[in-house]
Design an enzyme around this catalytic site. Structure first.
Site, mmCIF file in Angstrom:
data_model
loop_
_atom_site.group_PDB
_atom_site.id
_atom_site.type_symbol
_atom_site.label_atom_id
_atom_site.label_comp_id
_atom_site.label_asym_id
_atom_site.label_seq_id
_atom_site.Cartn_x
_atom_site.Cartn_y
_atom_site.Cartn_z
ATOM 1 N N SER B 161 0.835 -1.199 0.000
ATOM 2 C CA SER B 161 0.000 0.000 0.000
ATOM 3 C C SER B 161 0.876 1.258 0.000
ATOM 4 O O SER B 161 1.642 1.462 -0.929
ATOM 5 C CB SER B 161 -0.962 -0.063 1.191
ATOM 6 O OG SER B 161 -2.004 0.860 1.049
ATOM 7 N N ASP B 237 -9.942 -5.683 -3.346
ATOM 8 C CA ASP B 237 -9.329 -4.666 -2.484
ATOM 9 C C ASP B 237 -10.244 -3.444 -2.436
ATOM 10 O O ASP B 237 -10.573 -2.855 -3.468
ATOM 11 C CB ASP B 237 -7.972 -4.308 -3.081
ATOM 12 C CG ASP B 237 -7.141 -3.410 -2.191
ATOM 13 O OD1 ASP B 237 -7.706 -2.473 -1.580
ATOM 14 O OD2 ASP B 237 -5.927 -3.635 -2.118
ATOM 15 N N HIS B 269 -7.294 -6.085 0.842
ATOM 16 C CA HIS B 269 -6.113 -5.251 1.118
ATOM 17 C C HIS B 269 -5.359 -5.712 2.370
ATOM 18 O O HIS B 269 -4.378 -5.086 2.760
ATOM 19 C CB HIS B 269 -6.601 -3.800 1.320
ATOM 20 C CG HIS B 269 -5.534 -2.756 1.149
ATOM 21 N ND1 HIS B 269 -4.913 -2.503 -0.061
ATOM 22 C CD2 HIS B 269 -4.955 -1.884 2.032
ATOM 23 C CE1 HIS B 269 -4.021 -1.527 0.082
ATOM 24 N NE2 HIS B 269 -4.024 -1.140 1.343
#
Lengths: 293, 293
Positions: B161, B237, B269
């Site tokens: 991320s 996600d 995620h």
């Protein structure tokens, strides 16, 4: 699969989450537990094989202070379970909720997070602290009635520390229900260590004759069962001598009892120890689960 | 090994913990970081091979809200690193401490836990929020001077991320320092997504021409480097469309750029996604680390 399972005999079963993991699904559920009684969470991993045919199940019992989530996030067990085709169910470690009594001193080793997998007989614990019935009866019944993906008749049980005590003790008392049992750093003789003496005194009362039914060393010394067991113990475990006492377990074994006991130099009491050897434990259970189709 | 490493050029390096894990050692250190400047923690896994000869190192950069510990406890990377003989270093995600400014609104995506791996130029961030220098220069220098068990010249970088953005961006700007780079669900175009626009506006100011130096899509479009990259993205996600935008990365690639891009149906995620594919990432890096002895 999971989302349909709400429409079952147990209408209180509510799915909290459903996350892809190693080709399978890491699920979390909330339900009204009748044996405790309170609302409980549990976590369930379904391997990819469960989409095609019912898979066996391994119950994981966690240690002091844990919930159903520690094992799920830290042990790395899903990778191996996804390979072997095994479901993993992790319950919480005590009853929960506003109405459930806790230790007034809020100690980590009594009350919430410290159910010790017994049925309490003493006030104020007796109404809710019935984790033995919850793990032995209610959860397997719920699995059998709610998850067609699982063959509830093929089960094994394992745990860590307080949960290692729970797994070995429950297996010894119910040998026909589990193909095998294993533990990481279990509390082997709760009647003889500070954690166990404190918990059993509060939950079961001062009469120590009632403690033996929940004491792995006492149970195994008198058992005629021969449920295969594996125990792993780190030699740098900070609780080894005062609380865990695996030497008492080894000394209490009946001749020829099938216990595979492994000591590991340098390892401590943490989930890094569990993660390092979880694969060996799951392969141990897989051997016996597959031998009992 | 670890405990001796305090007696080095960097006298502030203090060992916080040293735990056996998969035959190696999961270490944690605290030190006075000069680039930030503040006291920082980082986690370091040394595989068993490091006892015999210096091993290569992979840096892991975490995402928003994380510290150095999330990856260590949740990703299951040590098992693979112990097999391959790779050290893993996870820094924190921002400067820390009472003297370090935080977002007055305490939002999770600005300030503490949200350093975005840039050198801030704007008040009140400029003094402490210099994670780019910390990751690119200070930590590798510290590793080279303090850990004889690591060959700091053989390095790769990866992240998740916000940390995926950091890993790809840093590798593109410093291709001679890393054999390879990879990311799980990276923020590919921070100049164009809400998380990145907010952070860059605060840390770098309104002049968007200054943002491109920290934007993977902008950097890769103009690069002449060809550092091998791998990116994995879950299709379930929750941040995919609004924040991550991997399609912009794919569109920005120069012809023939060695990016291996993998989409995974159903994955979200979380660290369950990372754990599911960490082995493939480490084997990817191992290929290039071993090709550059």
């Amino acid at each position: 699969m999971g989302k349909d399972s709400k429409d079952t005999a147990n209408s209180s079963l509510e799915q909290v989450s459903d996350i892809h993991c190693f080709g399978g699904r890491q699920l979390r559920y909330r339900h009204r537990a009748t044996s405790l009684p309170c609302t409980m969470n549990f976590s369930l991993f379904l391997p990819p094989q469960a989409e095609r045919a019912p898979v066996p199940i391994v119950y994981w019992l966690s240690g002091l202070t844990c919930t159903d989530e520690n094992f799920v996030t830290k042990a790395g067990a899903q990778r191996v379970a996804a390979e072997l085709g095994i479901a993993l169910l992790a319950p919480d470690t005590s009853p929960r909720g506003e109405q459930v009594p806790d230790d007034p001193a809020a100690a980590y080793d009594l009350g919430l997070g410290a159910g010790f997998y017994v049925n309490a007989t003493q006030a104020p614990w007796a109404e809710h602290y019935r984790m033995y019935d919850y793990v032995v009866d209610e959860l397997p019944s719920l699995v059998a009635s709610s998850f067609a993906e699982i063959d509830a008749s093929r089960a094994a049980i394992m745990g860590h520390s307080m949960g290692g005590h729970g797994a070995l003790m429950i297996a010894l008392r119910n040998p026909s229900r589990y193909a095998s049992a294993s533990a990481f750093a279990p509390i082997c003789a709760p009647s003889q260590c500070p954690w166990g003496i404190k918990a059993f005194t509060h939950y079961l009362g001062d009469d120590r004759s009632r403690w033996a039914q929940y004491d792995t060393c006492a149970l195994i010394a008198g058992t005629e069962a021969d449920i295969p067991m594996r125990v792993d113990q780190g030699e740098a475990d900070q609780f080894l001598e005062e609380q865990l006492m695996p030497e008492k377990l080894v000394a209490a074994l009946p001749p020829g009892y099938p216990l595979s006991f492994h000591r590991h130099a340098g390892y401590d009491h943490s989930y890094f120890f569990i993660a390092s050897f979880i694969e060996q434990h799951l392969r141990f259970h897989d051997l016996y689960l597959k031998a009992n189709p």
